[in-house]
Design an enzyme around this catalytic site. Structure first.
Site, PDB file in Angstrom:
ATOM      1  N   ARG A 170     -30.414   0.840  -1.922  1.00 42.32           N
ATOM      2  CA  ARG A 170     -29.653   0.409  -3.093  1.00 42.32           C
ATOM      3  C   ARG A 170     -28.880  -0.876  -2.808  1.00 42.32           C
ATOM      4  O   ARG A 170     -28.792  -1.772  -3.654  1.00 42.32           O
ATOM      5  CB  ARG A 170     -28.695   1.531  -3.520  1.00 42.32           C
ATOM      6  CG  ARG A 170     -27.728   1.166  -4.625  1.00 42.32           C
ATOM      7  CD  ARG A 170     -26.878   2.362  -5.057  1.00 42.32           C
ATOM      8  NE  ARG A 170     -25.843   1.991  -6.009  1.00 42.32           N
ATOM      9  CZ  ARG A 170     -24.622   1.576  -5.696  1.00 42.32           C
ATOM     10  NH1 ARG A 170     -24.241   1.502  -4.422  1.00 42.32           N
ATOM     11  NH2 ARG A 170     -23.770   1.252  -6.647  1.00 42.32           N
ATOM     12  N   SER A 216     -21.400  -3.496  -3.405  1.00 42.12           N
ATOM     13  CA  SER A 216     -21.184  -2.779  -2.138  1.00 42.12           C
ATOM     14  C   SER A 216     -20.692  -3.786  -1.115  1.00 42.12           C
ATOM     15  O   SER A 216     -21.493  -4.498  -0.498  1.00 42.12           O
ATOM     16  CB  SER A 216     -22.482  -2.141  -1.652  1.00 42.12           C
ATOM     17  OG  SER A 216     -23.056  -1.341  -2.677  1.00 42.12           O
ATOM     18  N   GLY A 246      -5.433  -1.861  -4.836  1.00 44.05           N
ATOM     19  CA  GLY A 246      -4.895  -0.530  -4.577  1.00 44.05           C
ATOM     20  C   GLY A 246      -5.382   0.494  -5.578  1.00 44.05           C
ATOM     21  O   GLY A 246      -5.519   0.195  -6.770  1.00 44.05           O
ATOM     22  N   LEU A 276       1.812   2.996  -6.414  1.00 39.86           N
ATOM     23  CA  LEU A 276       1.573   2.402  -7.737  1.00 39.86           C
ATOM     24  C   LEU A 276       1.902   3.375  -8.862  1.00 39.86           C
ATOM     25  O   LEU A 276       2.190   2.956  -9.983  1.00 39.86           O
ATOM     26  CB  LEU A 276       0.111   1.960  -7.853  1.00 39.86           C
ATOM     27  CG  LEU A 276      -0.301   0.778  -6.970  1.00 39.86           C
ATOM     28  CD1 LEU A 276      -1.816   0.765  -6.762  1.00 39.86           C
ATOM     29  CD2 LEU A 276       0.155  -0.539  -7.603  1.00 39.86           C
ATOM     30  N   LYS A 336     -11.892   2.190 -14.036  1.00 41.42           N
ATOM     31  CA  LYS A 336     -12.026   0.739 -13.857  1.00 41.42           C
ATOM     32  C   LYS A 336     -12.241   0.059 -15.205  1.00 41.42           C
ATOM     33  O   LYS A 336     -11.761  -1.055 -15.432  1.00 41.42           O
ATOM     34  CB  LYS A 336     -13.175   0.438 -12.893  1.00 41.42           C
ATOM     35  CG  LYS A 336     -12.927   0.906 -11.458  1.00 41.42           C
ATOM     36  CD  LYS A 336     -11.731   0.207 -10.825  1.00 41.42           C
ATOM     37  CE  LYS A 336     -11.581   0.526  -9.347  1.00 41.42           C
ATOM     38  NZ  LYS A 336     -10.410  -0.148  -8.734  1.00 41.42           N
ATOM     39  N   ASP A 396       0.883  -1.170   0.000  1.00 43.85           N
ATOM     40  CA  ASP A 396       0.000   0.000   0.000  1.00 43.85           C
ATOM     41  C   ASP A 396       0.918   1.217   0.000  1.00 43.85           C
ATOM     42  O   ASP A 396       2.153   1.067   0.009  1.00 43.85           O
ATOM     43  CB  ASP A 396      -0.924  -0.003   1.238  1.00 43.85           C
ATOM     44  CG  ASP A 396      -2.215   0.778   1.000  1.00 43.85           C
ATOM     45  OD1 ASP A 396      -2.128   2.010   0.763  1.00 43.85           O
ATOM     46  OD2 ASP A 396      -3.302   0.177   1.040  1.00 43.85           O
ATOM     47  N   TYR A 420     -14.000   7.677 -12.008  1.00 45.71           N
ATOM     48  CA  TYR A 420     -13.643   6.452 -11.305  1.00 45.71           C
ATOM     49  C   TYR A 420     -14.113   5.219 -12.092  1.00 45.71           C
ATOM     50  O   TYR A 420     -13.326   4.301 -12.353  1.00 45.71           O
ATOM     51  CB  TYR A 420     -14.265   6.485  -9.901  1.00 45.71           C
ATOM     52  CG  TYR A 420     -14.236   5.173  -9.177  1.00 45.71           C
ATOM     53  CD1 TYR A 420     -13.066   4.701  -8.596  1.00 45.71           C
ATOM     54  CD2 TYR A 420     -15.389   4.390  -9.069  1.00 45.71           C
ATOM     55  CE1 TYR A 420     -13.046   3.480  -7.931  1.00 45.71           C
ATOM     56  CE2 TYR A 420     -15.383   3.175  -8.408  1.00 45.71           C
ATOM     57  CZ  TYR A 420     -14.213   2.724  -7.842  1.00 45.71           C
ATOM     58  OH  TYR A 420     -14.189   1.517  -7.193  1.00 45.71           O
ATOM     59  N   SER A 463     -15.299  -2.430 -10.728  1.00 47.45           N
ATOM     60  CA  SER A 463     -16.395  -1.849  -9.946  1.00 47.45           C
ATOM     61  C   SER A 463     -17.697  -1.873 -10.723  1.00 47.45           C
ATOM     62  O   SER A 463     -17.712  -1.797 -11.961  1.00 47.45           O
ATOM     63  CB  SER A 463     -16.049  -0.405  -9.596  1.00 47.45           C
ATOM     64  OG  SER A 463     -17.176   0.243  -9.041  1.00 47.45           O
ATOM     65  N   ASN A 464     -18.770  -1.922  -9.987  1.00 45.71           N
ATOM     66  CA  ASN A 464     -20.109  -1.776 -10.585  1.00 45.71           C
ATOM     67  C   ASN A 464     -20.258  -0.408 -11.258  1.00 45.71           C
ATOM     68  O   ASN A 464     -21.150  -0.238 -12.096  1.00 45.71           O
ATOM     69  CB  ASN A 464     -21.180  -1.979  -9.521  1.00 45.71           C
ATOM     70  CG  ASN A 464     -21.245  -0.844  -8.516  1.00 45.71           C
ATOM     71  OD1 ASN A 464     -21.943   0.150  -8.719  1.00 45.71           O
ATOM     72  ND2 ASN A 464     -20.497  -0.962  -7.423  1.00 45.71           N
TER      73      ASN A 464
HETATM   74  P1  NAI Z   1      -9.921   1.677   0.165  1.00 44.68           P
HETATM   75  O1  NAI Z   1      -9.898   3.079  -0.335  1.00 44.68           O
HETATM   76  O2  NAI Z   1     -10.251   1.418   1.591  1.00 44.68           O
HETATM   77  O3  NAI Z   1      -8.529   0.960  -0.153  1.00 44.68           O
HETATM   78  C1  NAI Z   1      -7.749   1.282  -1.283  1.00 44.68           C
HETATM   79  C2  NAI Z   1      -6.301   1.295  -0.851  1.00 44.68           C
HETATM   80  O4  NAI Z   1      -5.499   1.667  -1.980  1.00 44.68           O
HETATM   81  C3  NAI Z   1      -6.012   2.315   0.263  1.00 44.68           C
HETATM   82  O5  NAI Z   1      -5.453   1.673   1.389  1.00 44.68           O
HETATM   83  C4  NAI Z   1      -5.055   3.298  -0.384  1.00 44.68           C
HETATM   84  O6  NAI Z   1      -4.052   3.762   0.501  1.00 44.68           O
HETATM   85  C5  NAI Z   1      -4.454   2.468  -1.514  1.00 44.68           C
HETATM   86  N1  NAI Z   1      -3.940   3.339  -2.576  1.00 44.68           N
HETATM   87  C6  NAI Z   1      -4.510   4.462  -3.099  1.00 44.68           C
HETATM   88  N2  NAI Z   1      -3.704   5.028  -3.994  1.00 44.68           N
HETATM   89  C7  NAI Z   1      -2.590   4.255  -4.060  1.00 44.68           C
HETATM   90  C8  NAI Z   1      -1.374   4.340  -4.803  1.00 44.68           C
HETATM   91  N3  NAI Z   1      -1.143   5.346  -5.650  1.00 44.68           N
HETATM   92  N4  NAI Z   1      -0.438   3.386  -4.607  1.00 44.68           N
HETATM   93  C9  NAI Z   1      -0.651   2.373  -3.732  1.00 44.68           C
HETATM   94  N5  NAI Z   1      -1.783   2.239  -2.997  1.00 44.68           N
HETATM   95  C10 NAI Z   1      -2.735   3.173  -3.166  1.00 44.68           C
HETATM   96  O7  NAI Z   1     -10.937   0.889  -0.803  1.00 44.68           O
HETATM   97  P2  NAI Z   1     -11.661  -0.515  -0.548  1.00 44.68           P
HETATM   98  O8  NAI Z   1     -13.070  -0.235  -0.194  1.00 44.68           O
HETATM   99  O9  NAI Z   1     -10.845  -1.387   0.307  1.00 44.68           O
HETATM  100  O10 NAI Z   1     -11.680  -1.090  -2.039  1.00 44.68           O
HETATM  101  C11 NAI Z   1     -10.622  -1.901  -2.537  1.00 44.68           C
HETATM  102  C12 NAI Z   1     -10.723  -1.955  -4.060  1.00 44.68           C
HETATM  103  O11 NAI Z   1     -11.988  -2.458  -4.450  1.00 44.68           O
HETATM  104  C13 NAI Z   1     -10.572  -0.593  -4.728  1.00 44.68           C
HETATM  105  O12 NAI Z   1      -9.844  -0.748  -5.932  1.00 44.68           O
HETATM  106  C14 NAI Z   1     -11.998  -0.190  -5.037  1.00 44.68           C
HETATM  107  O13 NAI Z   1     -12.057   0.687  -6.155  1.00 44.68           O
HETATM  108  C15 NAI Z   1     -12.640  -1.543  -5.308  1.00 44.68           C
HETATM  109  N6  NAI Z   1     -14.073  -1.554  -5.027  1.00 44.68           N
HETATM  110  C16 NAI Z   1     -14.528  -1.522  -3.741  1.00 44.68           C
HETATM  111  C17 NAI Z   1     -15.887  -1.557  -3.479  1.00 44.68           C
HETATM  112  C18 NAI Z   1     -16.404  -1.618  -2.082  1.00 44.68           C
HETATM  113  O14 NAI Z   1     -17.600  -1.895  -1.913  1.00 44.68           O
HETATM  114  N7  NAI Z   1     -15.602  -1.400  -1.050  1.00 44.68           N
HETATM  115  C19 NAI Z   1     -16.867  -1.549  -4.573  1.00 44.68           C
HETATM  116  C20 NAI Z   1     -16.286  -1.580  -5.883  1.00 44.68           C
HETATM  117  C21 NAI Z   1     -14.927  -1.591  -6.081  1.00 44.68           C
END
Ligand code: NAI
Length: 267
Positions: free
Chosen positions: A177, A168, A75, A55, A143, A34, A139, A114-115
């Site tokens: 939703r 979600s 990430g 990244l 994706k 991360d 966003y 993502s949805n």
């Molecule tokens: P989150 O925002 O809690 O975790 C994403 C992580 O990526 C964070 O810890 C952040 O520090 C890291 N990150 C951001 N920019 C970065 C970079 N430049 N380099 C390295 N790391 C970086 O999000 P969450 O909820 O854990 O989601 C995880 C993945 O699943 C994401 O890609 C999100 O788009 C996708 N997602 C999540 C959903 C959900 O319901 N939580 C729904 C749809 C997709």
């Protein structure tokens, strides 16, 4: 274990933390990555490695992917927002990850799509992954780009990907939703395990939700190919959540929900 070294990006995020325990069961070494600030105090277990990396920094990627058989790529920016951070983390970041995976000989990437790739469709409209994309913002479009990379690296270099259009993913559904879009954390863990281990996935795109009575995504054939059999159903929360609606307009009408209320962003 199925894998020697498995890389988890976004390991400090909500889903990274939720998934790590089930991923440890699949590998000898779980490499957690991360942003350095986010990974300051990583929740390490025996066998884990912490590898802070941005990244967006292409030069950090070869070391990150070295010796990695498979990746769970979470990430990046996980919400709708201005373009610049999404460009760096999601577009450039995912490109850097795939390029390093190619050089490292990585076999498979599970990409958290993502949805919101199809967030512009009306709520209630049934979709499969054969339907044309309709992103609801930068966003969602980022994706869709990731899904394009997945197709590219399969077609040209034979790297397999499963792109999961996650709904979600929360411990419990939180609004009306989510009665359609909820993905329970145990179904998420099962879906990611299937995406990592199902044979011959090539480049597969699948929606990720639980067996919700009200789900919009009818992806049963893809789920069967992956071996995913969801166990949870948001309907158990229907009585308490069906009146918990977003504001009138696109947020309430379109599948992307609250993200339709964010932006546009002027320079
Ligand atoms: P989150 O925002 O809690 O975790 C994403 C992580 O990526 C964070 O810890 C952040 O520090 C890291 N990150 C951001 N920019 C970065 C970079 N430049 N380099 C390295 N790391 C970086 O999000 P969450 O909820 O854990 O989601 C995880 C993945 O699943 C994401 O890609 C999100 O788009 C996708 N997602 C999540 C959903 C959900 O319901 N939580 C729904 C749809 C997709």
């Amino acid at each position: 274990p199925v894998f020697d070294t498995l890389l988890l990006t976004g390991a400090a995020g909500t889903l990274g933390r939720a998934l790590a325990p089930s991923l440890r069961a699949l590998c000898r070494t779980l490499r957690l990555s991360d942003l350095p600030a986010a990974l300051a105090a990583p929740p390490l277990q025996p066998g884990d490695e912490a590898r802070p990396a941005d990244l967006a920094d292409a030069s950090a990627m070869d070391a990150l992917l070295h010796g990695v058989q498979a990746v769970v790529h979470l990430g990046g920016v996980s919400v709708e927002g201005p373009f610049a951070p999404i460009l760096a983390a999601n577009l450039a970041g995912t490109t850097h990850l795939y390029e390093a995976a190619r050089r490292a000989g990585t076999r498979r990437i599970v990409f958290a799509s993502s949805n919101h790739v199809t967030g512009g469709y009306p709520q209630g409209h049934s979709l499969t992954t054969a339907c044309p994309p309709r992103p609801d913002g930068f966003y969602g479009a980022s994706k869709l780009y990731g899904e394009g990379l997945a197709a590219l690296y399969w077609q040209r270099y034979g790297i397999e990907s499963v792109c999961l259009r996650i709904g979600s993913a929360t411990p419990e559904p939180t609004d009306a939703r989510a009665l359609a879009t909820w993905l329970s954390l145990r179904d998420l863990a099962q879906l990611v395990r299937c995406a990592l281990t199902a044979p011959g996935v090539g480049c597969t795109v699948a929606y990720g939700c639980s067996a919700n009575t009200r789900r919009w995504w009818q992806d049963d054939a893809t789920w069967a190919r992956l071996g995913y059999a969801p166990q949870d159903n948001a309907e158990a929360w229907a009585a308490q959540l069906q009146d918990r609606l977003l504001p009138e307009g696109p947020q309430r009408e379109l599948q992307g929900g609250s993200f339709l209320g964010i932006g546009p962003f002027d320079p």
